[in-house]
Design an enzyme around this catalytic site. Structure first.
Site, PDB file in Angstrom:
ATOM      1  N   GLU A  71       0.702  -1.245   0.332  1.00  0.00           N
ATOM      2  CA  GLU A  71       0.450   0.389   0.510  1.00  0.00           C
ATOM      3  C   GLU A  71       0.922   0.967  -0.193  1.00  0.00           C
ATOM      4  O   GLU A  71       1.787   1.498   1.242  1.00  0.00           O
ATOM      5  CB  GLU A  71      -0.721   0.019   1.425  1.00  0.00           C
ATOM      6  CG  GLU A  71      -1.976  -1.372   1.418  1.00  0.00           C
ATOM      7  CD  GLU A  71      -3.003  -1.450   0.577  1.00  0.00           C
ATOM      8  OE1 GLU A  71      -3.293  -0.250  -0.594  1.00  0.00           O
ATOM      9  OE2 GLU A  71      -3.815  -2.386   0.359  1.00  0.00           O
ATOM     10  N   CYS A  87      -3.413   8.335   3.375  1.00  0.00           N
ATOM     11  CA  CYS A  87      -3.146   7.819   2.325  1.00  0.00           C
ATOM     12  C   CYS A  87      -4.104   8.660   1.587  1.00  0.00           C
ATOM     13  O   CYS A  87      -3.719   7.666  -0.199  1.00  0.00           O
ATOM     14  CB  CYS A  87      -2.317   6.432   2.046  1.00  0.00           C
ATOM     15  SG  CYS A  87      -4.269   5.612   3.033  1.00  0.00           S
TER      16      CYS A  87
HETATM   17  P1  NAP Z   1       8.328   4.909   4.992  1.00  0.00           P
HETATM   18  O1  NAP Z   1      10.137   5.072   4.800  1.00  0.00           O
HETATM   19  O2  NAP Z   1       8.689   3.532   3.307  1.00  0.00           O
HETATM   20  O3  NAP Z   1       8.181   3.803   6.285  1.00  0.00           O
HETATM   21  C1  NAP Z   1       7.286   2.809   6.219  1.00  0.00           C
HETATM   22  C2  NAP Z   1       7.102   1.685   7.154  1.00  0.00           C
HETATM   23  O4  NAP Z   1       8.558   0.735   6.704  1.00  0.00           O
HETATM   24  C3  NAP Z   1       7.928   2.355   8.397  1.00  0.00           C
HETATM   25  O5  NAP Z   1       7.677   1.585   8.966  1.00  0.00           O
HETATM   26  C4  NAP Z   1      10.013   2.445   7.883  1.00  0.00           C
HETATM   27  O6  NAP Z   1      10.304   1.755   9.432  1.00  0.00           O
HETATM   28  C5  NAP Z   1       9.194   0.927   7.040  1.00  0.00           C
HETATM   29  N1  NAP Z   1      10.979   0.868   6.440  1.00  0.00           N
HETATM   30  C6  NAP Z   1      11.375   1.166   5.913  1.00  0.00           C
HETATM   31  N2  NAP Z   1      12.551   0.985   4.772  1.00  0.00           N
HETATM   32  C7  NAP Z   1      13.226  -0.559   5.515  1.00  0.00           C
HETATM   33  C8  NAP Z   1      13.439  -1.051   4.736  1.00  0.00           C
HETATM   34  N3  NAP Z   1      14.521  -1.122   3.800  1.00  0.00           N
HETATM   35  N4  NAP Z   1      13.068  -2.514   4.724  1.00  0.00           N
HETATM   36  C9  NAP Z   1      11.823  -2.892   5.746  1.00  0.00           C
HETATM   37  N5  NAP Z   1      11.458  -1.282   5.946  1.00  0.00           N
HETATM   38  C10 NAP Z   1      11.377  -0.357   6.193  1.00  0.00           C
HETATM   39  O7  NAP Z   1       7.184   5.847   4.513  1.00  0.00           O
HETATM   40  P2  NAP Z   1       7.345   7.001   5.027  1.00  0.00           P
HETATM   41  O8  NAP Z   1       8.308   8.008   4.552  1.00  0.00           O
HETATM   42  O9  NAP Z   1       7.476   6.463   6.536  1.00  0.00           O
HETATM   43  O10 NAP Z   1       5.665   6.786   5.184  1.00  0.00           O
HETATM   44  C11 NAP Z   1       5.052   8.009   4.433  1.00  0.00           C
HETATM   45  C12 NAP Z   1       4.878   7.364   2.848  1.00  0.00           C
HETATM   46  O11 NAP Z   1       4.159   6.471   3.397  1.00  0.00           O
HETATM   47  C13 NAP Z   1       3.957   8.173   2.269  1.00  0.00           C
HETATM   48  O12 NAP Z   1       4.579   8.481   1.390  1.00  0.00           O
HETATM   49  C14 NAP Z   1       2.948   7.598   1.604  1.00  0.00           C
HETATM   50  O13 NAP Z   1       2.154   8.152   0.408  1.00  0.00           O
HETATM   51  C15 NAP Z   1       2.647   6.103   2.244  1.00  0.00           C
HETATM   52  N6  NAP Z   1       1.411   5.971   3.196  1.00  0.00           N
HETATM   53  C16 NAP Z   1       0.703   4.687   2.462  1.00  0.00           C
HETATM   54  C17 NAP Z   1      -0.450   3.869   2.526  1.00  0.00           C
HETATM   55  C18 NAP Z   1      -1.308   3.939   1.742  1.00  0.00           C
HETATM   56  O14 NAP Z   1      -1.831   2.664   2.627  1.00  0.00           O
HETATM   57  N7  NAP Z   1      -1.300   3.059   1.147  1.00  0.00           N
HETATM   58  C19 NAP Z   1      -0.836   4.930   4.010  1.00  0.00           C
HETATM   59  C20 NAP Z   1       0.182   5.447   4.876  1.00  0.00           C
HETATM   60  C21 NAP Z   1       0.988   6.215   3.805  1.00  0.00           C
HETATM   61  P3  NAP Z   1      10.943   2.625   9.887  1.00  0.00           P
HETATM   62  O15 NAP Z   1      10.020   4.279  10.705  1.00  0.00           O
HETATM   63  O16 NAP Z   1      11.842   2.586  11.073  1.00  0.00           O
HETATM   64  O17 NAP Z   1      11.458   3.731   9.342  1.00  0.00           O
END
Ligand code: NAP
Length: 520
Positions: free
Chosen positions: A256, A295
């Site tokens: 997602e 999101c």
């Molecule tokens: P992110 O950096 O991708 O982080 C999301 C999750 O992934 C966190 O728990 C993070 O852990 C973990 N993570 C990061 N790098 C990883 C890796 N290499 N391997 C495994 N896990 C990893 O996203 P964000 O920037 O925090 O979140 C914002 C984005 O999420 C926005 O762009 C939004 O569009 C999207 N979003 C989508 C939805 C949906 O339902 N489609 C809902 C909410 C948000 P850590 O926090 O420990 O780094």
């Protein structure tokens, strides 16, 4: 300061190494820290597979549903404390926090009821049996059984309670144990939820684990019976999909990710009528609820050219009435963004949009924020950026800005052009349409349907409509392309991801006896 611990292999473990400090995003006050080094991830996954999996698979759907009911009740009993944590660690207003915590309780309760309805079975019968040869004895029947691995859930920072609960509800009901990893910056709510579940002994040993701190090599340890459900940025989703074990072992992955959700006003709507007012209300709510860090928030506002100026001015007036500041204050309607890096990214996004478009409300500059020490907190004002009519508007469709930011895009009013503009988002979670013109609506719905996971048909007569930004457990959540190509929720549909569909082929009476189907 509180050290958040992981709950894995049936016990609480404090991680070491580089701890991340969790703060109150309104004041930047440090609240807790979290680290995952030293946590034996392989052992944690194995404990879930070997202990939690068999315990859940031994239960019927009704019994698993009863576990979910216990979870919902335990969260509900601790609602106020969880709301306080969401306000402090998430920068949520009370209303934002309720959206997350109550959404979690509602989703768990909905899946609990579903379990009760599915009753004493431990697997799902999938469709009708089929006669396979000339003889009715040669018979086929599909069934879905729980996978024998562990479900790893990696969540985004914006919904620490709902994100944990909506994924866990489907996995546990299907019969798979869960290891949940909340985003570190807002992990206090998920951590407290886990404490509540452990204190109250709601779930069997191994059924639910929590990893706080960085993910380390978690996803690389998954095998062919495991599944990975990820919510977060498209870039991280793409990295996870490309892992060697994920490709080599065919680890099932659901992503997602980002989405440029659109709200489209139809050409029949007139300034000030009920549909117009509903549209404005939905856009304003979606832009500012959770400071736009949803999101499903509306990012692109499509308006027939003739009404574009009215919408711009009316929306600017509504956005101007939104008090920004410390979310503990009652008069504040919008809190800060979750972290310094989210603020930096959102500001950069606004600047990018403002090169091509024109600021109609707000800007990337720090707004006046009430109730916080000068210069503190990760605040951004609501920002509306207006694009010229008919412009190719590249930036509005290029990248999601994860904050209270939307682009106003005038269009000709035809359903065909609206659909073509929506499609430029390259796949989204939800789009909303506002019109009572049946012909326009039909063309618009089927024009945008391939590019969206959900379509919200706004109508002023729907009482207490939650708007397009609210994800309901009865309907699927996910979308094609940029949105990750995933699908969650949608009632029983959610269970499929956690189950193996298997075709049984053989003698009809033998299969029917095995499955407890009455022969007709
Ligand atoms: P992110 O950096 O991708 O982080 C999301 C999750 O992934 C966190 O728990 C993070 O852990 C973990 N993570 C990061 N790098 C990883 C890796 N290499 N391997 C495994 N896990 C990893 O996203 P964000 O920037 O925090 O979140 C914002 C984005 O999420 C926005 O762009 C939004 O569009 C999207 N979003 C989508 C939805 C949906 O339902 N489609 C809902 C909410 C948000 P850590 O926090 O420990 O780094």
């Amino acid at each position: 300061m509180l050290n958040l611990r992981s709950y894995v292999s049936g016990r609480w473990i404090e991680g070491g190494g580089n701890a991340q400090t969790l703060v109150n995003p309104a004041t930047e006050e440090p609240l807790a820290c979290a680290a995952s080094d030293g946590v034996d991830l392989a052992a944690a996954l194995e404990h879930a597979r070997r202990v939690g999996g068999p315990a859940l698979r031994a239960l019927s759907f009704a019994e698993r549903g009863a576990l979910l009911k216990g979870m919902a009740q335990a969260l509900q009993a601790n609602r106020d404390a969880l709301l306080e944590l969401a306000i402090a660690n998430g920068g949520n207003t009370r209303s934002d926090a309720k959206f997350d915590i109550e959404g979690a309780v509602f989703t768990l309760a909905t899946y609990a009821e579903l379990g009760e309805r599915l009753g004493p079975a431990r697997f799902l019968i999938d469709g009708e049996g089929v006669q396979l040869g000339r003889s009715p004895r040669f018979h086929g029947q599909h069934v879905c059984v729980p996978r024998a691995g562990v479900a790893v859930h990696i969540n985004a920072f914006n919904f620490p309670a709902w994100g944990l609960a909506e994924k866990a509800a489907a996995a546990l009901l299907a019969g798979m144990p869960v290891l949940s990893k909340p985003a570190t910056s807002s992990a206090m709510v998920a951590h407290r939820i886990m404490e509540i579940l452990v204190e109250k002994k709601i779930l069997p040993d191994g059924a639910m684990s929590l990893l706080v701190g960085g993910p380390r090599e978690l996803a690389s340890l998954l095998g062919g019976q495991d599944v990975l459900a990820f919510t977060g940025s498209g870039d991280t989703g793409a990295q996870l999909r490309a892992l060697k074990n994920v490709i080599g072992e065919s680890v099932r992955v659901n992503v997602e990710a980002d989405s440029l959700n659109a709200a489209v006003l139809g050409p029949d709507v007139e300034h000030g009528d009920d549909m117009y007012e509903l549209f404005l209300k939905d856009v304003q709510r979606d832009m500012t609820q959770k400071a736009g860090q949803k999101c499903t928030a509306i990012r692109r506002v499509l308006v027939p050219e003739a009404l574009a100026r009215d919408v711009r001015d009316d929306l600017a007036e509504l956005l101007g009435a939104v008090r920004v500041g410390n979310p503990t204050l009652e008069e504040v309607r919008m809190g800060p963004l979750a972290t310094a890096s989210q603020l930096a990214e959102a500001r950069e996004g606004v600047e990018r949009l403002a090169v091509e478009g024109k600021l109609a409300f707000g800007s990337a500059a720090r707004p006046a924020a009430v109730g916080v020490p000068a210069g503190r907190g990760y605040f951004l004002s609501p920002v509306l950026i207006e694009f010229p009519a008919g412009a190719a508007a590249f930036s509005a469709h290029a990248r999601e800005v994860f904050g209270p930011v939307a682009s106003l895009l005038p269009y000709s009013g035809t359903a065909e052009e609206a659909a073509a503009i929506v499609a430029r988002g390259r796949g989204g979670l939800v789009s909303s349409l506002y019109s009572e013109d049946q012909d326009w609506m039909e063309k618009a719905v089927f024009g945008i349907a391939p590019y969206n996971g959900r379509i919200f048909l706004g109508h002023p007569k729907i009482e207490l409509s939650p708007g397009p930004g609210t994800v309901l457990p009865q309907l699927v959540h996910g979308g094609p392309g940029r949105a990750g190509g995933g699908e969650e929720l949608g009632g029983t549909r959610a269970l499929a991801f956690y189950m193996q569909r298997v075709a049984l082929e053989g003698s009809r009476p033998a299969i029917q006896k095995l499955l407890g189907i009455q022969s007709s």
